[in-house]
Design a protein around this motif. Sequence first.
Motif, mmCIF file in Angstrom:
data_model
loop_
_atom_site.group_PDB
_atom_site.id
_atom_site.type_symbol
_atom_site.label_atom_id
_atom_site.label_comp_id
_atom_site.label_asym_id
_atom_site.label_seq_id
_atom_site.Cartn_x
_atom_site.Cartn_y
_atom_site.Cartn_z
ATOM 1 N N TRP A 136 -25.245 27.302 11.425
ATOM 2 C CA TRP A 136 -24.207 27.136 12.450
ATOM 3 C C TRP A 136 -23.962 28.393 13.269
ATOM 4 C CZ3 TRP A 136 -19.806 24.200 9.388
ATOM 5 C CH2 TRP A 136 -20.274 22.919 9.061
ATOM 6 N N VAL A 137 -24.558 29.525 12.884
ATOM 7 C CA VAL A 137 -24.359 30.752 13.650
ATOM 8 C C VAL A 137 -24.979 30.577 15.034
ATOM 9 C CG1 VAL A 137 -24.908 33.214 13.782
ATOM 10 C CG2 VAL A 137 -24.273 32.195 11.594
ATOM 11 N N ASP A 138 -24.306 31.113 16.039
ATOM 12 C CA ASP A 138 -24.671 30.964 17.456
ATOM 13 C C ASP A 138 -24.413 29.551 17.959
ATOM 14 O OD1 ASP A 138 -25.365 32.112 19.865
ATOM 15 O OD2 ASP A 138 -27.483 31.594 19.670
ATOM 16 N N THR A 139 -23.464 28.865 17.314
ATOM 17 C CA THR A 139 -22.944 27.598 17.821
ATOM 18 C C THR A 139 -21.421 27.657 17.743
ATOM 19 O OG1 THR A 139 -22.817 26.425 15.695
ATOM 20 C CG2 THR A 139 -24.950 26.434 16.820
ATOM 21 N N TYR A 140 -20.769 26.615 18.233
ATOM 22 C CA TYR A 140 -19.309 26.552 18.168
ATOM 23 C C TYR A 140 -18.809 25.862 16.892
ATOM 24 C CZ TYR A 140 -19.440 27.830 23.126
ATOM 25 O OH TYR A 140 -19.653 28.484 24.310
ATOM 26 N N LEU A 141 -19.741 25.417 16.044
ATOM 27 C CA LEU A 141 -19.352 24.680 14.832
ATOM 28 C C LEU A 141 -18.507 25.499 13.855
ATOM 29 C CD1 LEU A 141 -22.596 22.626 14.089
ATOM 30 C CD2 LEU A 141 -20.440 21.825 15.085
ATOM 31 N N PRO A 142 -18.730 26.824 13.692
ATOM 32 C CA PRO A 142 -17.861 27.583 12.777
ATOM 33 C C PRO A 142 -16.399 27.587 13.195
ATOM 34 C CG PRO A 142 -19.871 28.812 13.195
ATOM 35 C CD PRO A 142 -19.860 27.663 14.160
ATOM 36 N N PHE A 143 -16.108 27.220 14.433
ATOM 37 C CA PHE A 143 -14.718 27.138 14.886
ATOM 38 C C PHE A 143 -14.215 25.701 14.828
ATOM 39 C CE2 PHE A 143 -17.034 30.428 17.236
ATOM 40 C CZ PHE A 143 -16.339 31.553 16.833
ATOM 41 N N ILE A 144 -15.046 24.743 15.255
ATOM 42 C CA ILE A 144 -14.597 23.352 15.375
ATOM 43 C C ILE A 144 -14.464 22.684 14.011
ATOM 44 C CG2 ILE A 144 -15.199 21.094 16.308
ATOM 45 C CD1 ILE A 144 -16.608 22.542 18.611
ATOM 46 N N PHE A 215 -11.156 37.394 19.655
ATOM 47 C CA PHE A 215 -12.366 38.104 20.072
ATOM 48 C C PHE A 215 -13.311 38.329 18.887
ATOM 49 C CE2 PHE A 215 -14.560 42.212 20.368
ATOM 50 C CZ PHE A 215 -15.360 41.982 21.474
ATOM 51 N N PHE A 216 -12.769 38.731 17.744
ATOM 52 C CA PHE A 216 -13.624 39.084 16.611
ATOM 53 C C PHE A 216 -14.406 37.880 16.099
ATOM 54 C CE2 PHE A 216 -14.391 39.841 12.049
ATOM 55 C CZ PHE A 216 -15.179 40.971 12.151
ATOM 56 N N GLY A 217 -13.759 36.728 16.003
ATOM 57 C CA GLY A 217 -14.448 35.524 15.546
ATOM 58 C C GLY A 217 -15.578 35.130 16.485
ATOM 59 N N HIS A 218 -15.309 35.186 17.784
ATOM 60 C CA HIS A 218 -16.346 34.860 18.763
ATOM 61 C C HIS A 218 -17.495 35.865 18.690
ATOM 62 C CE1 HIS A 218 -12.989 32.794 21.347
ATOM 63 N NE2 HIS A 218 -13.193 32.220 20.173
ATOM 64 N N LEU A 219 -17.167 37.138 18.515
ATOM 65 C CA LEU A 219 -18.189 38.174 18.420
ATOM 66 C C LEU A 219 -19.066 37.966 17.181
ATOM 67 C CD1 LEU A 219 -19.325 40.923 19.458
ATOM 68 C CD2 LEU A 219 -17.617 42.035 18.002
ATOM 69 N N LEU A 220 -18.466 37.480 16.109
ATOM 70 C CA LEU A 220 -19.182 37.335 14.840
ATOM 71 C C LEU A 220 -20.180 36.185 14.870
ATOM 72 C CD1 LEU A 220 -19.263 38.483 11.928
ATOM 73 C CD2 LEU A 220 -17.571 36.754 11.308
ATOM 74 N N TYR A 221 -19.796 35.067 15.484
ATOM 75 C CA TYR A 221 -20.612 33.858 15.372
ATOM 76 C C TYR A 221 -21.404 33.502 16.623
ATOM 77 C CZ TYR A 221 -18.105 32.931 11.021
ATOM 78 O OH TYR A 221 -17.605 33.029 9.757
ATOM 79 N N ILE A 222 -21.077 34.067 17.773
ATOM 80 C CA ILE A 222 -21.768 33.697 19.018
ATOM 81 C C ILE A 222 -22.668 34.845 19.446
ATOM 82 C CG2 ILE A 222 -21.476 32.961 21.409
ATOM 83 C CD1 ILE A 222 -18.725 31.899 20.652
ATOM 84 N N ASN A 223 -23.961 34.557 19.589
ATOM 85 C CA ASN A 223 -24.940 35.593 19.929
ATOM 86 C C ASN A 223 -25.548 35.419 21.320
ATOM 87 O OD1 ASN A 223 -24.604 36.640 17.300
ATOM 88 N ND2 ASN A 223 -26.168 35.262 16.484
ATOM 89 N N SER A 224 -25.705 34.208 21.766
ATOM 90 C CA SER A 224 -26.368 33.950 23.048
ATOM 91 C C SER A 224 -25.395 34.151 24.204
ATOM 92 C CB SER A 224 -26.916 32.521 23.094
ATOM 93 O OG SER A 224 -27.834 32.311 22.039
ATOM 94 N N ILE A 225 -25.881 34.810 25.261
ATOM 95 C CA ILE A 225 -25.016 35.096 26.408
ATOM 96 C C ILE A 225 -24.545 33.803 27.072
ATOM 97 C CG2 ILE A 225 -24.940 36.167 28.697
ATOM 98 C CD1 ILE A 225 -26.846 38.279 27.705
ATOM 99 N N ASP A 226 -25.406 32.778 27.094
ATOM 100 C CA ASP A 226 -25.016 31.531 27.761
ATOM 101 C C ASP A 226 -23.894 30.795 27.025
ATOM 102 O OD1 ASP A 226 -26.919 31.020 25.681
ATOM 103 O OD2 ASP A 226 -27.106 28.975 26.434
ATOM 104 N N LYS A 227 -23.584 31.210 25.770
ATOM 105 C CA LYS A 227 -22.484 30.610 25.011
ATOM 106 C C LYS A 227 -21.260 31.530 24.949
ATOM 107 C CE LYS A 227 -25.378 27.867 21.846
ATOM 108 N NZ LYS A 227 -26.712 28.383 22.179
ATOM 109 N N TYR A 228 -21.349 32.697 25.583
ATOM 110 C CA TYR A 228 -20.265 33.676 25.518
ATOM 111 C C TYR A 228 -18.964 33.115 26.073
ATOM 112 C CZ TYR A 228 -22.700 37.962 24.068
ATOM 113 O OH TYR A 228 -23.356 38.931 23.355
ATOM 114 N N THR A 229 -17.862 33.529 25.446
ATOM 115 C CA THR A 229 -16.526 33.248 25.965
ATOM 116 C C THR A 229 -16.093 34.410 26.870
ATOM 117 O OG1 THR A 229 -15.552 34.246 23.992
ATOM 118 C CG2 THR A 229 -15.877 31.852 23.969
#
Length: 282
Positions: A136-144, A215-229
Amino acid sequence: MKGYLKTSQIWKHLLLAVFSFIMMYPIFWWIGAAFKSNSELNSANLFPAHPTWSNFTDGWNAISGFSFTHFYANTFELILSVLFTTIISCSLVAFGFARLDFPLRNFWFSIVLVTLMLPSQVTLIPQYAMFNAFGWVDTYLPFIVPHSLAGGIGGSFFIFLLVQFIRGIPQELDEAAKIDGCSWFGIYYRIILPLLKPPLVTVAIYCFLWNWDDFFGHLLYINSIDKYTVGLALKMFVDANSSTPWGQVFAMSLVSVIPAAIIFFIAQRHIVEGVATSGVKG
């Protein structure tokens, strides 16, 4: 005597105004810096002598291949998904604790309350290892997914808030609904949920603000620029190998807080109302 009271009130308000200005000074400086050129940022002026909008226009499209419109869309996609799942899951769990009678109900509710005191850093590494194993890393699933299970940021607090409110709703309404043939889910959907509007508005506001600032949660799990918040996009302005366009950084950071600020100022009354009514018994 009246003159003395009037004078003391004037001094009191004057003192409060001075301290308010001192506390607000960093915010005033930040707003002024958003309209300053890089050469003017080191000046002693609070506000720019020659305001410029170029920080906003240049900063909006400063990241190659993407604009802040894309990052805003990502942020709203993530937060609205989290918001919807949080409202549904937390209200269902709260209804179960407040109305259903099942073994060890008080024990499990105590466990929920204990997690309020559990620092997020304690579960950080196990959660990351688990989500990484799931792919699930680099997806929004760790949040949803955690929010869909009444977890995530503020989940325990939201459950406690809603349980307190539901306990204040007369159980005679449930009994009348049972006589009319309602199931437990029917009671939740037709009776309890419509009455939960004040605390649910509070839950929605807090959920929006807390996840917008995560910010920290997004930084931890989102790696791709096209998915950046939006928060991660701001990070890209700071580069150790080149000069940082600080004017654009301040401008985009100012733009990034506008949605959260609007939500907060519009919904102040609902925040107070939802918290206040959650403890009312009637």
